[in-house]
Scaffold this active site. Structure first.
Site, PDB file in Angstrom:
ATOM      1  N   ARG A 295       0.632  -1.077   0.001  1.00 54.14           N
ATOM      2  CA  ARG A 295       0.018  -0.044  -0.063  1.00 54.14           C
ATOM      3  C   ARG A 295       0.832   1.377  -0.012  1.00 54.14           C
ATOM      4  O   ARG A 295       0.574   2.212  -0.630  1.00 54.14           O
ATOM      5  CB  ARG A 295      -0.733  -0.034   1.319  1.00 54.14           C
ATOM      6  CG  ARG A 295      -1.859   0.905   1.544  1.00 54.14           C
ATOM      7  CD  ARG A 295      -2.482   0.972   2.818  1.00 54.14           C
ATOM      8  NE  ARG A 295      -2.701  -0.335   3.350  1.00 54.14           N
ATOM      9  CZ  ARG A 295      -3.798  -1.121   3.135  1.00 54.14           C
ATOM     10  NH1 ARG A 295      -4.786  -0.382   2.434  1.00 54.14           N
ATOM     11  NH2 ARG A 295      -4.229  -2.364   3.498  1.00 54.14           N
ATOM     12  N   ARG A 332     -13.429  -1.787  -1.848  1.00 51.66           N
ATOM     13  CA  ARG A 332     -12.780  -1.474  -0.340  1.00 51.66           C
ATOM     14  C   ARG A 332     -13.907  -0.676   0.484  1.00 51.66           C
ATOM     15  O   ARG A 332     -14.193  -1.271   1.411  1.00 51.66           O
ATOM     16  CB  ARG A 332     -11.551  -0.751  -0.306  1.00 51.66           C
ATOM     17  CG  ARG A 332     -10.450  -1.465  -0.889  1.00 51.66           C
ATOM     18  CD  ARG A 332      -9.107  -0.823  -0.797  1.00 51.66           C
ATOM     19  NE  ARG A 332      -8.498  -0.923   0.431  1.00 51.66           N
ATOM     20  CZ  ARG A 332      -8.856   0.164   1.389  1.00 51.66           C
ATOM     21  NH1 ARG A 332      -9.106   1.402   0.770  1.00 51.66           N
ATOM     22  NH2 ARG A 332      -8.329   0.142   2.639  1.00 51.66           N
ATOM     23  N   CYS A 363     -25.480  -3.078  -9.277  1.00 52.01           N
ATOM     24  CA  CYS A 363     -26.820  -3.286  -8.891  1.00 52.01           C
ATOM     25  C   CYS A 363     -26.686  -4.026  -7.364  1.00 52.01           C
ATOM     26  O   CYS A 363     -26.809  -5.094  -7.127  1.00 52.01           O
ATOM     27  CB  CYS A 363     -27.529  -4.290  -9.713  1.00 52.01           C
ATOM     28  SG  CYS A 363     -27.567  -3.765 -11.343  1.00 52.01           S
TER      29      CYS A 363
HETATM   30  C1  LIG Z   1      -0.453  -7.809   2.068  1.00 52.16           C
HETATM   31  C2  LIG Z   1       0.984  -8.079   2.426  1.00 52.16           C
HETATM   32  C3  LIG Z   1       1.793  -7.211   2.596  1.00 52.16           C
HETATM   33  C4  LIG Z   1       1.593  -5.683   2.107  1.00 52.16           C
HETATM   34  O1  LIG Z   1       0.940  -5.032   2.970  1.00 52.16           O
HETATM   35  P1  LIG Z   1       0.400  -3.580   2.803  1.00 52.16           P
HETATM   36  O2  LIG Z   1      -0.443  -3.243   3.990  1.00 52.16           O
HETATM   37  O3  LIG Z   1       0.103  -3.154   1.558  1.00 52.16           O
HETATM   38  O4  LIG Z   1       1.704  -2.923   3.031  1.00 52.16           O
HETATM   39  C5  LIG Z   1       3.225  -7.551   3.103  1.00 52.16           C
HETATM   40  N1  LIG Z   1       3.255  -8.827   3.428  1.00 52.16           N
HETATM   41  C6  LIG Z   1       2.152  -9.890   3.271  1.00 52.16           C
HETATM   42  C7  LIG Z   1       2.792 -11.174   3.785  1.00 52.16           C
HETATM   43  C8  LIG Z   1       1.084  -9.590   2.984  1.00 52.16           C
HETATM   44  O5  LIG Z   1       0.079 -10.704   3.199  1.00 52.16           O
END
Ligand SMILES: *Cc1c(COP(=O)(O)O)cnc(C)c1O
Length: 436
Positions: A295, A332, A363
């Site tokens: 993210r 989301r 819908c």
């Molecule tokens: C989803 C995930 C991330 C990344 O998480 P963010 O919140 O997008 O930074 C990193 N490591 C693992 C194992 C994940 O499942």
């Protein structure tokens, strides 16, 4: 409500949003809506901030982009040139990364139910790391590596009993999670022994990922302590010293003005200092530190553009304002009540805003993008920009109602390039077969 503006986004003299010096009206004319626009200068900046912080602290490291946040060939290619590694969680992501030209050595495979086929695909394509999540998988990988007579580097994913959320963290002891080996019940130690017995599995470290959208560094700090506890106990019991400590991702981003994430370098700085001090205190050699931001690399760099369509005013109740996208390109809000901000992006806005609920065209009554949004008065045809949509937006996009997935463009320095084309109605029947 003031628009959230990140990176190169700005409102120009005409009162119009520009991203990467590209006015949104031009982008909409060229590519249509709904449209995901990514500010690539900002993506590169985020990646560099992470790397440079590690470099300044003089520790061996790897910044691994958790590609589930936003996956396509172009993002792999962009971040590859920044020296990042990649976390993939399916054969589809792995295939995309390889097709994009990512070196398999820089790829790590995650997932809580990797299939035989996925694991075999990973092993035979020489991925650099497989992060083992459960006992079933240890068995499968043992079998596959023997069959192919290949040694595979692996890490064990453990749940250290720390559950971090946006504003706080919980010490759970035993984590109620489908991911990883539980430490307290002895699962992790059992997994360690099984991996050490498997002749083609080369254990190089442990991994944890304590949550997402984390603002407070306490969770990371407590998790680091717990991870060191595990490493110390494995050193004492099994004479094992880990070359790598992988502390996962989850660094918070700004979805709304109320969110106050720390700068990325601050998370890394505190994390590294904590690892250093814990290692020092316990006389443990400093491992290479890996992190897995998803993210925080792409969220703020992404903006969704929509065109305003219909409107329904229920006097005294609510003004529904509908755009040409919705839960198909950003699930989301419907999935977990995620909040966002948006604003009128194609022209000068008026002072007096009205309160609307921004809804999509799907819908489902739950197809709301933003509830109670303060917005300048709009006309059909106006462009709405919804900010911080770069993570888990397109990657969770779907074809509900057989709506087509939007296009994605990268912008920088006045230039735009299409990196995922818009689906067509023909794409909607691509997999369909006629009834015999
Ligand atoms: C989803 C995930 C991330 C990344 O998480 P963010 O919140 O997008 O930074 C990193 N490591 C693992 C194992 C994940 O499942």
């Amino acid at each position: 409500m003031e628009p959230l503006l990140f990176g190169t986004s700005q409102i120009n003299k005409q009162g119009e949003l520009e991203i990467g010096k590209c006015p949104v009206t031009e982008l909409v004319k060229d590519y249509g809506t709904p449209l995901f626009v990514y500010d690539t200068a900002l993506i590169k900046q985020q990646a560099r901030d992470f790397k440079e912080t590690f470099e300044a602290l003089g520790v061996k490291h790897r910044v691994v982009y958790a590609s589930k946040a936003f996956t396509c060939k172009a993002i792999y290619q962009l971040l590859k040139s920044e020296g990042l590694g990649f976390d993939v969680v399916s054969q589809g992501e792995l295939y995309t990364a390889l097709e994009a030209g990512v070196s398999p050595e820089m790829i790590e495979c995650h997932g809580n139910n990797k299939s035989y086929e996925e694991l075999e695909y990973a092993v035979t394509n020489n991925v650099g790391m497989i992060i083992l999540d459960n006992f079933h998988e240890i068995g499968l990988l043992d079998e596959i590596t023997k069959q192919h007579e290949k040694t595979q580097r692996v890490m064990l994913r453990v749940t250290p009993g720390v559950d971090a959320h946006t504003h706080d963290y919980i010490l759970t002891g035993q984590e109620d999670s489908k991911f990883g080996f539980d430490v307290k019940s002895g699962q992790a130690a059992k997994a360690f022994q099984l991996v050490k017995e498997a002749i083609h599995l080369d254990l190089v470290g442990i991994h944890c990922h304590i949550g997402s959208q984390i603002f407070d560094t306490t969770g990371f700090s407590v998790a680091t302590e717990k991870m060191l506890d595990i490493l110390i106990s494995w050193r004492d019991q099994f004479d094992f010293v880990a070359p790598i400590l992988n502390l996962g991702g989850g660094f918070g981003v700004k979805y709304t003005s109320g969110d106050q994430p720390l700068p990325s370098n601050e998370y890394v700085k505190q994390m590294v200092e904590k690892v250093k001090s814990e290692c020092n205190k316990r006389n443990y050699p400093l491992p290479e530190i890996w992190i897995e931001p998803g993210r925080s690399i792409v969220a703020e760099a992404g903006t969704s553009l929509y065109t305003v369509g219909s409107r329904k005013d229920v006097e005294g109740v609510r003004h529904f304002l509908a755009v040409d996208g919705g839960m198909g390109d950003n699930i989301r809000p419907a999935l977990y009540g995620a909040t966002y901000q948006a604003f009128l992006a194609n022209r000068q806005t008026e002072e007096n805003q009205e309160q609307v609920t921004l809804v999509g065209k799907y819908c489902e009554s739950g197809d709301k993008l933003i509830e109670d949004l303060m917005l300048s008065p709009t006309q059909p045809g106006d462009i709405i920009a919804m900010t911080t949509t770069g993570a888990y937006g397109y990657s969770m996009a779907n074809n509900y109602n057989r709506n087509q997935k939007p296009a994605v463009v990268f912008v920088e320095d006045g230039k735009s390039q299409l990196v995922i084309r818009r689906e067509s109605v023909k794409d909607m029947i691509r997999l369909d077969l006629d009834l015999k």
